[in-house]
Design a protein around this motif. Sequence first.
Motif, short mmCIF file in Angstrom:
data_model
loop_
_atom_site.label_atom_id
_atom_site.label_comp_id
_atom_site.label_asym_id
_atom_site.label_seq_id
_atom_site.Cartn_x
_atom_site.Cartn_y
_atom_site.Cartn_z
N LEU A 3 0.84 -1.20 0.00
CA LEU A 3 0.00 0.00 0.00
C LEU A 3 0.87 1.24 0.00
O LEU A 3 1.81 1.34 0.79
N GLU A 4 0.53 2.16 -0.84
CA GLU A 4 1.20 3.46 -0.75
C GLU A 4 0.56 4.22 0.42
O GLU A 4 -0.66 4.28 0.54
N LYS A 6 0.46 7.77 2.26
CA LYS A 6 0.83 9.19 2.30
C LYS A 6 0.93 9.66 3.75
O LYS A 6 0.14 9.27 4.61
N GLN A 7 1.90 10.51 3.99
CA GLN A 7 2.17 10.99 5.35
C GLN A 7 2.54 12.48 5.31
O GLN A 7 3.21 12.92 4.39
N TRP A 8 2.15 13.19 6.35
CA TRP A 8 2.57 14.60 6.48
C TRP A 8 3.68 14.68 7.51
O TRP A 8 3.48 14.35 8.69
N TYR A 9 4.83 15.14 7.06
CA TYR A 9 5.97 15.34 7.95
C TYR A 9 6.12 16.81 8.31
O TYR A 9 5.91 17.70 7.47
N TYR A 10 6.48 17.03 9.54
CA TYR A 10 6.79 18.37 10.03
C TYR A 10 8.25 18.64 9.66
O TYR A 10 9.15 17.91 10.11
N VAL A 11 8.50 19.68 8.84
CA VAL A 11 9.84 19.85 8.29
C VAL A 11 10.44 21.23 8.55
O VAL A 11 11.64 21.44 8.33
N LYS A 12 9.62 22.19 8.99
CA LYS A 12 10.15 23.55 9.13
C LYS A 12 9.45 24.22 10.30
O LYS A 12 8.23 24.22 10.40
N ARG A 13 10.25 24.79 11.20
CA ARG A 13 9.68 25.42 12.39
C ARG A 13 8.92 26.69 12.00
O ARG A 13 9.43 27.51 11.24
N TYR A 23 5.03 21.78 6.53
CA TYR A 23 4.86 20.33 6.39
C TYR A 23 5.26 19.89 4.98
O TYR A 23 5.26 20.69 4.04
N GLU A 24 5.57 18.64 4.85
CA GLU A 24 5.92 18.08 3.55
C GLU A 24 5.20 16.76 3.40
O GLU A 24 5.19 15.93 4.33
N LEU A 25 4.61 16.56 2.24
CA LEU A 25 3.89 15.30 1.97
C LEU A 25 4.91 14.25 1.53
O LEU A 25 5.66 14.47 0.57
N ARG A 26 4.95 13.15 2.25
CA ARG A 26 5.89 12.09 1.89
C ARG A 26 5.11 10.80 1.66
O ARG A 26 3.92 10.70 2.00
N LYS A 27 5.79 9.85 1.09
CA LYS A 27 5.11 8.57 0.81
C LYS A 27 5.94 7.43 1.34
O LYS A 27 7.16 7.42 1.21
N THR A 99 -2.20 7.59 15.68
CA THR A 99 -1.31 7.15 14.61
C THR A 99 -0.84 8.30 13.71
O THR A 99 -0.04 8.08 12.81
N GLY A 100 -1.32 9.49 13.93
CA GLY A 100 -0.76 10.64 13.24
C GLY A 100 -1.32 10.88 11.85
O GLY A 100 -2.27 10.23 11.41
N TRP A 101 -0.70 11.85 11.22
CA TRP A 101 -1.18 12.31 9.91
C TRP A 101 -0.68 11.38 8.80
O TRP A 101 0.23 11.72 8.05
N GLN A 102 -1.29 10.23 8.69
CA GLN A 102 -0.96 9.31 7.60
C GLN A 102 -2.22 8.53 7.23
O GLN A 102 -3.15 8.43 8.01
N GLU A 103 -2.19 8.01 6.02
CA GLU A 103 -3.38 7.32 5.53
C GLU A 103 -3.58 5.95 6.16
O GLU A 103 -4.71 5.51 6.34
N TYR A 104 -2.47 5.27 6.41
CA TYR A 104 -2.55 3.92 6.98
C TYR A 104 -1.59 3.84 8.15
O TYR A 104 -0.63 4.62 8.26
N ALA A 105 -1.81 2.87 8.97
CA ALA A 105 -0.84 2.62 10.05
C ALA A 105 -0.95 1.17 10.50
O ALA A 105 -2.05 0.58 10.49
N VAL A 106 0.18 0.62 10.85
CA VAL A 106 0.21 -0.71 11.46
C VAL A 106 0.52 -0.51 12.94
O VAL A 106 1.51 0.13 13.29
#
Lengths: 341, 341
Positions: A3-4, A6-13, A23-27, A99-106
């Motif tokens: 599964l792809e 998508k996640q939001w990362y905190y990247v800049k204060r 924030y930056e969208l990562r996969k 589980t945070g800002w992501q579409e899926y989580a285990v």
Amino acid sequence: MKLENKQWYYVKRPEAQIGAENYELRKDVIDTSELKENEILIRSKYVSVDPYMRIHQSIHNTWEKPQELNTLQGSGVVGEVIESRSDKFIPGDFVNAYTGWQEYAVINADQARKLYPKIPVSTALSILGMPARVAYFGLLEEGELKSTDTVVVSGAAGAVGSIVVQLAKLKGCRVVGTAGTQEKIDYLQNELGIDVALNYKEHDSLEKMTKALAEACPEGIDVYYDNVGGNVTDAVFNLINHKARILICGQISQYNHGLDTPEMGPRFLHKMLYTRAKIQGILSRDYNHRMDEMLAEMEPLVQSGKLKYKETIMDGFENLPAALSGLFDGSNKGKMLVKIY
Amino acid sequence: MKLENKQWYYVKRPEAQIGAENYELRKDVIDTSELKENEILIRSKYVSVDPYMRIHQSIHNTWEKPQELNTLQGSGVVGEVIESRSDKFIPGDFVNAYTGWQEYAVINADQARKLYPKIPVSTALSILGMPARVAYFGLLEEGELKSTDTVVVSGAAGAVGSIVVQLAKLKGCRVVGTAGTQEKIDYLQNELGIDVALNYKEHDSLEKMTKALAEACPEGIDVYYDNVGGNVTDAVFNLINHKARILICGQISQYNHGLDTPEMGPRFLHKMLYTRAKIQGILSRDYNHRMDEMLAEMEPLVQSGKLKYKETIMDGFENLPAALSGLFDGSNKGKMLVKIY
């Protein structure tokens, strides 16, 4: 299956107001065949945005060290179980987890709380979730609420404030709230049955706010449930009664600037003397272990309609940073959530 | 017998620091033949001056309405019984009563507390009086003091502060105090056994005071007993631990100006969130009914020398306004009293 994710990362204060640029969208890729025993795969349906996220981005220590850059934004989530290697869950179950800002989580099954949706599952993040815990225990226990109290609530139409207003009304209190739009004022008056709702933008000096609150609270203020800080709070301190209880649940007016470089405001601690008042900081996580106790009281009230709730729901995973930013513009009534699918 | 009775009347509201110009010396006559049943005539030996007197002269309501002009200045007094129509007292007894700034007073015997002077009677106004009540109950009960706490005390060499310092040391705490002269610093270090004493005049910015306190309190601050307010208090808020207890006993830095026109200072309420700290206003009169309980604990400590005390005693009835004013210059170590004869 892969599964792809998508996640939001905190990247800049943030220098001031938090926004998409921080924030930056990562996969990421989740291989569902790698699920271990007792683990479940969940798909985020509703994801929370909360003011505390901005607090954690202060340059100063708050609950703990500042949130590190290049980390997944944490948050409460309501998700659907997609795959399960736990005997506690089957696919199709809805759960609440962090589980945070992501579409899926285990996650391990122990980290998930199963939802029994007699009420829409989104409420696990709103009227029956984190905001409800701090409203309920903060107001009733730390606030030592009595039916004869006059209660003032700042941010009264927000996620926590709208619950506090209703719990205080159910107790029989006189309840006065502040909010920043006419729509919110109408909501408080027409739907939540508040006694007086004041638009703080119309009372934008200490003198004006003090006068408006004094008229709304002819017998003074016994309990102040503060979500906002600033001018409203300054005015409240002019009107507190003996043995008043002041609950600091939020100070959202300060988060975008005042955490790093404190705003100046009138000193008021001398008033604590005359009144022997108490100021108590409260935080929802302190009541995590009492979730069932809160739900036992609150669920029937929600089901019967005695407790009303509003959720401001933005659609789409891509809107998470904008939704967070919107909290600081006061663009939500009730709890702000993002619906992912 | 007719006695001339000198009295200090409050006649002019202070703009800033209270002084002799705000009082007027008047004379009354007491006819001792008019003493009624159960009444006693007392002669004031020690008369108290206290910061709360200035609070009551604010233009705003505090505990009650502002002190009215042309009223006798109220105060605690240690007096000698001169005549008695009560079977509770005989001439020569010493009593504690609230008879104000006058040389003599006729009161009902119920309004007097008999002193048994194993310890000098002046202590009924100091280490075993009003300051002791708020030190004792404030620190131990509202402060929920534990032996592992780091305690900071502002105005540490004052009437209340010097008791708080010693009670916290007896409990086993690390104790850090602030004061404004080298003489007071020496007193705290050499006689009261404080761990660190800081001269706030040498740390006259938020940054300097924060740095000094951070060095003095390597494990943060658990309890802050505040008699002063202002810069020291601002700095403390940078260093409070989770579940810290902040006791507001006094804000003497604010009384001469800040009550009528509040000083500005950095907003700090957001820090209550991270720490879930408590701020509690405390006032000695709330513990009036528990005087015996306090004395049962404190008298043996004073008698055995485990609790030390200092009194700054000015001589002469005419010096009462000057003594009161002196509190705001920090000219007292321990309790400030005026000895009348």
